[in-house]
Design a protein around this motif. Structure first.
Motif, PDB file in Angstrom:
ATOM      1  N   TYR A   1      -6.376  -5.604  -0.357  1.00  0.00           N
ATOM      2  CA  TYR A   1      -5.309  -6.087  -1.249  1.00  0.00           C
ATOM      3  C   TYR A   1      -5.492  -6.659  -2.436  1.00  0.00           C
ATOM      4  CZ  TYR A   1      -1.090  -8.601  -2.312  1.00  0.00           C
ATOM      5  OH  TYR A   1      -0.067  -8.958  -2.973  1.00  0.00           O
ATOM      6  N   TYR A   2      -6.608  -7.802  -2.241  1.00  0.00           N
ATOM      7  CA  TYR A   2      -6.778  -8.726  -3.269  1.00  0.00           C
ATOM      8  C   TYR A   2      -7.711  -7.897  -4.509  1.00  0.00           C
ATOM      9  CZ  TYR A   2      -4.431 -12.250  -1.190  1.00  0.00           C
ATOM     10  OH  TYR A   2      -3.010 -13.001  -0.610  1.00  0.00           O
ATOM     11  N   VAL A   3      -8.624  -6.942  -4.066  1.00  0.00           N
ATOM     12  CA  VAL A   3      -9.449  -6.353  -4.710  1.00  0.00           C
ATOM     13  C   VAL A   3      -9.087  -5.137  -5.549  1.00  0.00           C
ATOM     14  CG1 VAL A   3     -11.791  -5.432  -5.094  1.00  0.00           C
ATOM     15  CG2 VAL A   3     -11.645  -7.566  -3.807  1.00  0.00           C
ATOM     16  N   LEU A   4      -8.579  -4.182  -4.617  1.00  0.00           N
ATOM     17  CA  LEU A   4      -8.078  -2.640  -5.004  1.00  0.00           C
ATOM     18  C   LEU A   4      -6.752  -3.155  -5.317  1.00  0.00           C
ATOM     19  CD1 LEU A   4      -9.285  -0.500  -2.179  1.00  0.00           C
ATOM     20  CD2 LEU A   4     -10.194  -0.773  -4.795  1.00  0.00           C
ATOM     21  N   GLY A   5      -5.935  -3.882  -4.645  1.00  0.00           N
ATOM     22  CA  GLY A   5      -4.666  -3.897  -5.020  1.00  0.00           C
ATOM     23  C   GLY A   5      -4.028  -4.643  -6.393  1.00  0.00           C
ATOM     24  N   ALA A   6      -4.726  -5.821  -6.544  1.00  0.00           N
ATOM     25  CA  ALA A   6      -4.662  -6.640  -7.673  1.00  0.00           C
ATOM     26  C   ALA A   6      -5.558  -6.189  -8.896  1.00  0.00           C
ATOM     27  CB  ALA A   6      -4.944  -8.141  -7.139  1.00  0.00           C
ATOM     28  N   GLY A   7      -6.838  -5.845  -8.317  1.00  0.00           N
ATOM     29  CA  GLY A   7      -7.673  -5.506  -9.711  1.00  0.00           C
ATOM     30  C   GLY A   7      -7.312  -4.219 -10.355  1.00  0.00           C
ATOM     31  N   VAL A   8      -7.251  -3.028  -9.462  1.00  0.00           N
ATOM     32  CA  VAL A   8      -7.254  -1.867  -9.961  1.00  0.00           C
ATOM     33  C   VAL A   8      -5.585  -1.522 -10.156  1.00  0.00           C
ATOM     34  CG1 VAL A   8      -7.258   0.756  -9.321  1.00  0.00           C
ATOM     35  CG2 VAL A   8      -9.056  -0.707  -8.636  1.00  0.00           C
ATOM     36  N   GLY A   9      -4.868  -2.369  -9.509  1.00  0.00           N
ATOM     37  CA  GLY A   9      -3.309  -1.952  -9.734  1.00  0.00           C
ATOM     38  C   GLY A   9      -2.971  -2.731 -11.044  1.00  0.00           C
ATOM     39  N   SER A  10      -3.570  -3.871 -10.965  1.00  0.00           N
ATOM     40  CA  SER A  10      -3.288  -4.409 -12.490  1.00  0.00           C
ATOM     41  C   SER A  10      -3.702  -3.655 -13.658  1.00  0.00           C
ATOM     42  CB  SER A  10      -3.765  -5.904 -12.662  1.00  0.00           C
ATOM     43  OG  SER A  10      -3.435  -6.807 -11.615  1.00  0.00           O
ATOM     44  N   VAL A  11      -4.643  -3.122 -13.727  1.00  0.00           N
ATOM     45  CA  VAL A  11      -5.077  -2.266 -14.698  1.00  0.00           C
ATOM     46  C   VAL A  11      -4.293  -0.844 -14.807  1.00  0.00           C
ATOM     47  CG1 VAL A  11      -7.042  -0.821 -15.697  1.00  0.00           C
ATOM     48  CG2 VAL A  11      -7.419  -3.025 -14.787  1.00  0.00           C
ATOM     49  N   LEU A  12      -3.967  -0.413 -14.049  1.00  0.00           N
ATOM     50  CA  LEU A  12      -3.119   1.038 -13.841  1.00  0.00           C
ATOM     51  C   LEU A  12      -1.567   0.596 -14.193  1.00  0.00           C
ATOM     52  CD1 LEU A  12      -4.575   3.010 -10.580  1.00  0.00           C
ATOM     53  CD2 LEU A  12      -4.952   3.265 -13.219  1.00  0.00           C
TER      54      LEU A  12
ATOM     55  N   TYR B   1       2.905   0.327 -18.030  1.00  0.00           N
ATOM     56  CA  TYR B   1       3.842  -0.409 -18.910  1.00  0.00           C
ATOM     57  C   TYR B   1       3.684  -0.419 -20.286  1.00  0.00           C
ATOM     58  CZ  TYR B   1       6.595  -4.398 -19.572  1.00  0.00           C
ATOM     59  OH  TYR B   1       7.677  -5.409 -19.848  1.00  0.00           O
ATOM     60  N   GLU B   2       2.435  -0.213 -20.749  1.00  0.00           N
ATOM     61  CA  GLU B   2       2.166   0.032 -22.184  1.00  0.00           C
ATOM     62  C   GLU B   2       2.657   1.427 -22.757  1.00  0.00           C
ATOM     63  OE1 GLU B   2       1.198  -2.130 -24.802  1.00  0.00           O
ATOM     64  OE2 GLU B   2       1.435  -3.652 -23.288  1.00  0.00           O
ATOM     65  N   SER B   3       2.158   2.263 -21.874  1.00  0.00           N
ATOM     66  CA  SER B   3       2.525   3.702 -22.266  1.00  0.00           C
ATOM     67  C   SER B   3       4.056   4.175 -22.060  1.00  0.00           C
ATOM     68  CB  SER B   3       1.685   4.945 -21.332  1.00  0.00           C
ATOM     69  OG  SER B   3       0.415   4.351 -21.588  1.00  0.00           O
ATOM     70  N   PHE B   4       4.589   3.772 -21.154  1.00  0.00           N
ATOM     71  CA  PHE B   4       6.008   4.266 -20.677  1.00  0.00           C
ATOM     72  C   PHE B   4       7.118   3.099 -20.958  1.00  0.00           C
ATOM     73  CE2 PHE B   4       3.025   6.643 -18.112  1.00  0.00           C
ATOM     74  CZ  PHE B   4       3.049   7.779 -18.651  1.00  0.00           C
ATOM     75  N   GLY B   5       6.766   1.822 -21.072  1.00  0.00           N
ATOM     76  CA  GLY B   5       7.758   0.782 -20.996  1.00  0.00           C
ATOM     77  C   GLY B   5       8.012   0.077 -19.594  1.00  0.00           C
ATOM     78  N   ALA B   6       8.768  -0.891 -19.735  1.00  0.00           N
ATOM     79  CA  ALA B   6       9.167  -1.607 -18.420  1.00  0.00           C
ATOM     80  C   ALA B   6      10.012  -0.661 -17.517  1.00  0.00           C
ATOM     81  CB  ALA B   6       9.826  -2.937 -18.852  1.00  0.00           C
ATOM     82  N   ARG B   7      11.169  -0.315 -17.900  1.00  0.00           N
ATOM     83  CA  ARG B   7      12.006   0.409 -17.031  1.00  0.00           C
ATOM     84  C   ARG B   7      11.439   1.526 -16.211  1.00  0.00           C
ATOM     85  NH1 ARG B   7      17.307   0.900 -19.457  1.00  0.00           N
ATOM     86  NH2 ARG B   7      17.528  -1.133 -18.596  1.00  0.00           N
TER      87      ARG B   7
END
Length: 119
Positions: free
Chosen positions: A62-73, A78-84
Motif C-alpha cells: 500500500y505505502y510503497v507501490l500504492g503511494a509511490g507508483v500510484g502518485s507518479v502514474l 492528471y497532467e495528460s488528460f485533466g482532472a475529470r
C-alpha cells in the motif's frame, strides 16, 4: 470511494468552495473502511503463523507501490488528460476492483456445510 471520486470529477470552479470540503470529509471514512477491510482480509486469508508477514506485505504494498507508483502514474494521467477523466478513471478502477472482489468475499462469508474430517 467511487462516490467520492465521481464527486471530485464533477467539481467545477463555481462549486469548488463548497464541494471540495464536503468531498474531503469522505476521505477519512473511505480510507478507514478500505484499510480495515484490507487488514481483515489479509488476516483471514493467511494461516496464523504468517499473519504478521501478511500485514507487513500489505503495508509495504500500500505505502510503497500504492503511494509511490500510484502518485507518479496518476499525476501523469492528471497532467495528460485533466482532472475529470483522471477521477472518472479512478472511480471506474475502484468499481471494477470491487466487482471482482465481491464474489470472493461472498464465498468467504458462506458457511461451510461440509462436515469436518474426523480422521
Amino acid at each position: 470511494m467511487v462516490v467520492r471520486l465521481v464527486g471530485l470529477a464533477c467539481v467545477t470552479a463555481a462549486t469548488a468552495p463548497i464541494a471540495l470540503p464536503v468531498l474531503q470529509l469522505l476521505h477519512g471514512p473511505c480510507f478507514a473502511l478500505a484499510w480495515t477491510a484490507a487488514v481483515s482480509f489479509a488476516a483471514d486469508a493467511t494461516p496464523p503463523q504468517l499473519r504478521a508477514t501478511a500485514q507487513s506485505a500489505l503495508s509495504t504494498t500500500y505505502y510503497v507501490l500504492g503511494a509511490g507508483v500510484g502518485s507518479v502514474l496518476w499525476s501523469v494521467a492528471y497532467e495528460s488528460f485533466g482532472a475529470r477523466p483522471t477521477y472518472l478513471a479512478g472511480a471506474a478502477l475502484a468499481a471494477a476492483s470491487g466487482a471482482l472482489l465481491l464474489p470472493q468475499l461472498k464465498k468467504r462469508a458462506e458457511p461451510d456445510l461440509e462436515p469436518p474430517d474426523l480422521v
